[in-house]
Each structure stands twice: as structure tokens, then as C-alpha cells.
Write an enzyme that holds these catalytic residues in place. Structure first.
Site, short mmCIF file in Angstrom:
data_model
loop_
_atom_site.label_atom_id
_atom_site.label_comp_id
_atom_site.label_asym_id
_atom_site.label_seq_id
_atom_site.Cartn_x
_atom_site.Cartn_y
_atom_site.Cartn_z
N TYR A 142 0.83 -1.22 0.00
CA TYR A 142 0.00 0.00 0.00
C TYR A 142 0.86 1.27 0.00
CZ TYR A 142 -4.02 -2.99 1.13
OH TYR A 142 -5.00 -3.96 1.10
N LYS A 193 3.62 -15.19 1.66
CA LYS A 193 3.62 -16.04 0.47
C LYS A 193 5.08 -16.26 0.07
CE LYS A 193 0.61 -16.82 -2.34
NZ LYS A 193 -0.01 -18.13 -2.69
N ASP A 226 -2.76 -17.90 1.41
CA ASP A 226 -3.94 -18.54 0.82
C ASP A 226 -4.41 -19.70 1.70
OD1 ASP A 226 -1.50 -19.66 0.13
OD2 ASP A 226 -2.17 -20.43 -1.80
N ASP A 250 -5.18 -7.06 5.86
CA ASP A 250 -6.41 -6.38 5.47
C ASP A 250 -7.48 -7.42 5.15
OD1 ASP A 250 -8.19 -4.48 4.69
OD2 ASP A 250 -7.04 -3.72 3.00
N ASP A 254 -10.64 -9.08 8.00
CA ASP A 254 -12.06 -8.98 7.67
C ASP A 254 -12.71 -10.36 7.62
OD1 ASP A 254 -12.05 -6.27 7.60
OD2 ASP A 254 -12.71 -6.06 5.52
#
Ligand code: NAD
Length: 369
Positions: A142, A193, A226, A250, A254
Site C-alpha cells: 500500500y 507467500k 492462501d 487487510d 475482515d
């Protein structure tokens, strides 16, 4: 003990309504436990824009930096939707996070037994769930450079963002996660990852190094992001603390939040670096927004904000007994069948924001008055 400086920024919409319930608990603590805070109040968001022409004044920013902790309600609403970007209520919140250098976002996903049926997962999968997601908040893709959209010589357009982390950014967030795990279930899952990203390889190596040097007593597992998403909906109770970067955090926070059923129940904390005495800048806030659709109607669920205040007691002020007391009061009130509209279930009693706040205080009286 010195009196802790607490800055309250109630903000817009339901912010002031839910914050009024925290004030009840603060008053209760002063009266019944002789614990007082040096409380000041300020404006942030649309209400600050209306009064001062900016979503956060320099003076309030300085108050936040000087405070031992900041408790925020919510900002925003349709009244301010068409303001220029720099004046929007959310800019006030972003400035607070940036200028206080809050790099660690803590999002608990905790399921109260009484609300386990509200989860989208089967009750037995989530009953007793208690996860803490620690998300890196100021680095990664970001913020990484280079970034932007460019037009190539052949006329095609290209969008670029850069995932970048340095050693100290990884070590300081992992340190927060290990410290938390030491006070909880003593287990950390570090999520990246590393199979396809070099930044993930570095992340994995640095977290492992910190673990081996400083936290050998904490169980550490590395997990690909994942797989973590899959495991969160498959067997969420395997997790205690999850530490991950800005982007994966992020998404995963959620996802974990929804295991608990309701936005009105979710607290959060954002922490900065520890000073020489071990104290950190800290901002506590519910995950939900200003809920303009129900603002001013005494309908909002104040529990996310009360639980955020509980996190403040626990993590900024070291008041474990009082934080436990507040958490237990929330649990007992829910077990007793009281519900605000957002968490209403058949056969339960629907109550207002005010009555929920009063009921929590009554429960505190019973527990530790
Ligand atoms: P929201 O979280 O305000 O509301 C989403 C839905 O959940 C609404 O139906 C609302 O009534 C309900 N809800 C939220 N909190 C609740 C509570 N405590 N009790 C009962 N019901 C609750 O999100 P939104 O509608 O997307 O955004 C509304 C405004 O809030 C926008 O201006 C947005 O920018 C702002 N916002 C602010 C923050 C923040 O201050 N941190 C976060 C998200 C959104």
C-alpha cells in the site's frame, strides 16, 4: 501510579452515542474502584470540519501524541461525502494513524458463546473462538515505491505497486505478535507467500530469527496466506495470534471478523513503537463506521467501543483485572439475553444503546462493585 492521560475523540454519527456508554464505565471505575483517568475530549472527522474547517486540528493532533492512549468512536457521513479529498472526515483518522506512527493493527476475532449462532460458520466451529490478528499497518504494497499508472510506448497502460519490507519493519511487528502470544495461547502463525514472493522469504526468515533469539517458548508456525484464508473458515480455533503484512492482514482480518457475526461487536487497537519505558502510542476504536442510517436513534450497539476501551485497559494501562471484569460483564449481559437491534435473536430482549450501557454498568456492580 501516575494518572493516565486519555484522549476521547467521539467523532460523527453513532460515535458520540456509543462513547457515552464508555463514559458510564469510566465514571463507574472512578466511583467503585477509585481509578481515575485524566480525560480530555476533542473533535475528529466531520464534526471537526464543521467547527474548524479541517477534519483534525494541529492542536488535537498534538493532544493525541501527548496522550497515553486515544479512544475514537467513528468518523464520516453523507453530510461530508462531497468535500475535497483533503477535508474528508477519514483524512482526520488517517492523519492520527500516520502522525502517531501506528504500525501494528490488532484485531481480535472473539466469539461470545451467546452469539455463536450468528456466525456464518457452524456453531461448534466458532464457539470459544479467540484469535488475535496482528496486521502490519504502515508498510508493504500500500505504500511501496515505485507505484503509479503509466502509459507505455505502445499505448498500453501499466499499473505498478511494490511490495517491500525491511528487516526492522518485520521484526517490530513480529515482536508485538510474540509479546501478545506470551500473554495468551503462546502460539503464533506467521503468514506470507514465501513460495512466490521474495519479501515473503525475508518475512519468514526474520520472524524465525526473532523467535529463536527472543521467544523460544512460543510455538511458531509459518503459513502461506492462501492456506491461512482456507484454514480460517475450515478450522479457525487452531489459531491464537496471526501476524501478517498490510495487504494479507487487510483481507484476513475482515475474513476472521465475519466469523464472529456482527460489526457492532468488533474492537481494534493500533499501536506504535515502544519507548524506553515500554510504553507505546496507541489508538483504540471499534471496527465499524459512523452508521449514519441509525445515528441519533439510540439503536447502535456500544459493545465494540466498550470492548475497545477494554483493550486499552489491558494493553496500554496494564489493568488486566479491570479489562477482565469488563469482558465478563459483556459476556454476562449477552448470556442474560439482552441484545441491541443488530445482534437481535428470536426470544431475546431488544434494548437501546443507553439500556445496553446501563446494563453493563449494573453487571459491573454485581461483579466487582
Ligand atoms: P458502517 O460500519 O458505518 O455501517 C455498516 C452497517 O452496519 C450499517 O447498516 C450500520 O447501521 C451497521 N452498524 C455499524 N456499526 C453498528 C453498531 N455499532 N451498531 C449497530 N449497527 C451498526 O459502514 P458504512 O455504512 O460503510 O459507512 C458509514 C460511514 O462511516 C461512511 O462515511 C464511512 O466512510 C464511515 N466509516 C468510518 C470508519 C471509521 O471511522 N473507522 C470505518 C468505516 C466506515
Amino acid at each position: 501510579m501516575t494518572t493516565k492521560k486519555l484522549l476521547i475523540l467521539a467523532g460523527d454519527g453513532i460515535g458520540p452515542e456509543v462513547m457515552a456508554q464508555v463514559q458510564r464505565v469510566i465514571d463507574w471505575m472512578a466511583k467503585k474502584r477509585r481509578i481515575t483517568f485524566d480525560v480530555s475530549e476533542g473533535l475528529v472527522g466531520g464534526c471537526s470540519y464543521d467547527k474548524y474547517g479541517t477534519p483534525l486540528t494541529d492542536q488535537t493532533m498534538q493532544q493525541a501524541i501527548d496522550a497515553d492512549a486515544v479512544l475514537l468512536g467513528a468518523v464520516g457521513g453523507p453530510k461530508w461525502d462531497n468535500l475535497p479529498f483533503a477535508d474528508k472526515p477519514e483524512r482526520g483518522l488517517l492523519r492520527l494513524r500516520k502522525d502517531m506512527k501506528l504500525f501494528a493493527n490488532l484485531r481480535p476475532a472473539f466469539v461470545f458463546d451467546a452469539l455463536a449462532e450468528a456466525s456464518s460458520l457452524k456453531t461448534d466451529l466458532v464457539k470459544g473462538l479467540d484469535i488475535m490478528i496482528v496486521r502490519e499497518l504502515t508498510g508493504g504494497v500500500y505504500f511501496g515505491e515505485p507505484r503509479g499508472i503509466e502509459t507505455l510506448p505502445n499505448g498500453e497502460r501499466r499499473g505498478v505497486n511494490t511490495q517491500v519490507y525491511t528487516t526492522h519493519e518485520i521484526v517490530r511487528i513480529a515482536d508485538v505478535a510474540f509479546e501478545l502470544a506470551a500473554k495468551r495461547g503462546k502460539k503464533v502463525h506467521s503468514v506470507e507467500k514465501a513460495n512466490v514472493m521474495e519479501s515473503g522469504v525475508l518475512w519468514r526468515e526474520e520472524v524465525q530469527k526473532l523467535h529463536d533469539a527472543k521467544y523460544p517458548g512460543i510455538a511458531l508456525e509459518h503459513m502461506y496466506a492462501d492456506n491461512c484464508a482456507m484454514q480460517l473458515v475450515r478450522r479457525p480455533k487452531q489459531f491464537d495470534v496471526i501476524v501478517t503484512d498490510n495487504l494479507f492482514g487487510d483481507l484476513l482480518s475482515d475474513c476472521a471478523a465475519m466469523l464472529t457475526g456482527s460489526l457492532g461487536m468488533l474492537p481494534s487497537a493500533s499501536l506504535g513503537a515502544a519507548d524506553a519505558a515500554g510504553n507505546r502510542k496507541a489508538l483504540y476504536e471499534p471496527v465499524h463506521g459512523s452508521a449514519p442510517d441509525i445515528a441519533g436513534k439510540d439503536l447502535a450497539n456500544p459493545l465494540a467501543t466498550l470492548l475497545s476501551f477494554g483493550m486499552m485497559l489491558r494493553y496500554s494501562f496494564g489493568m488486566t483485572a479491570e479489562a477482565d471484569l469488563l469482558d465478563t460483564a459483556v459476556k454476562n449481559v449477552l448470556d442474560g439475553g439482552l441484545r441491541t437491534a443488530d445482534i437481535m435473536q428470536p426470544g431475546k430482549a431488544k434494548v437501546s444503546t443507553t439500556v445496553m450501557g446501563e446494563s453493563i454498568v449494573r453487571e459491573l456492580d454485581k461483579l466487582g462493585g
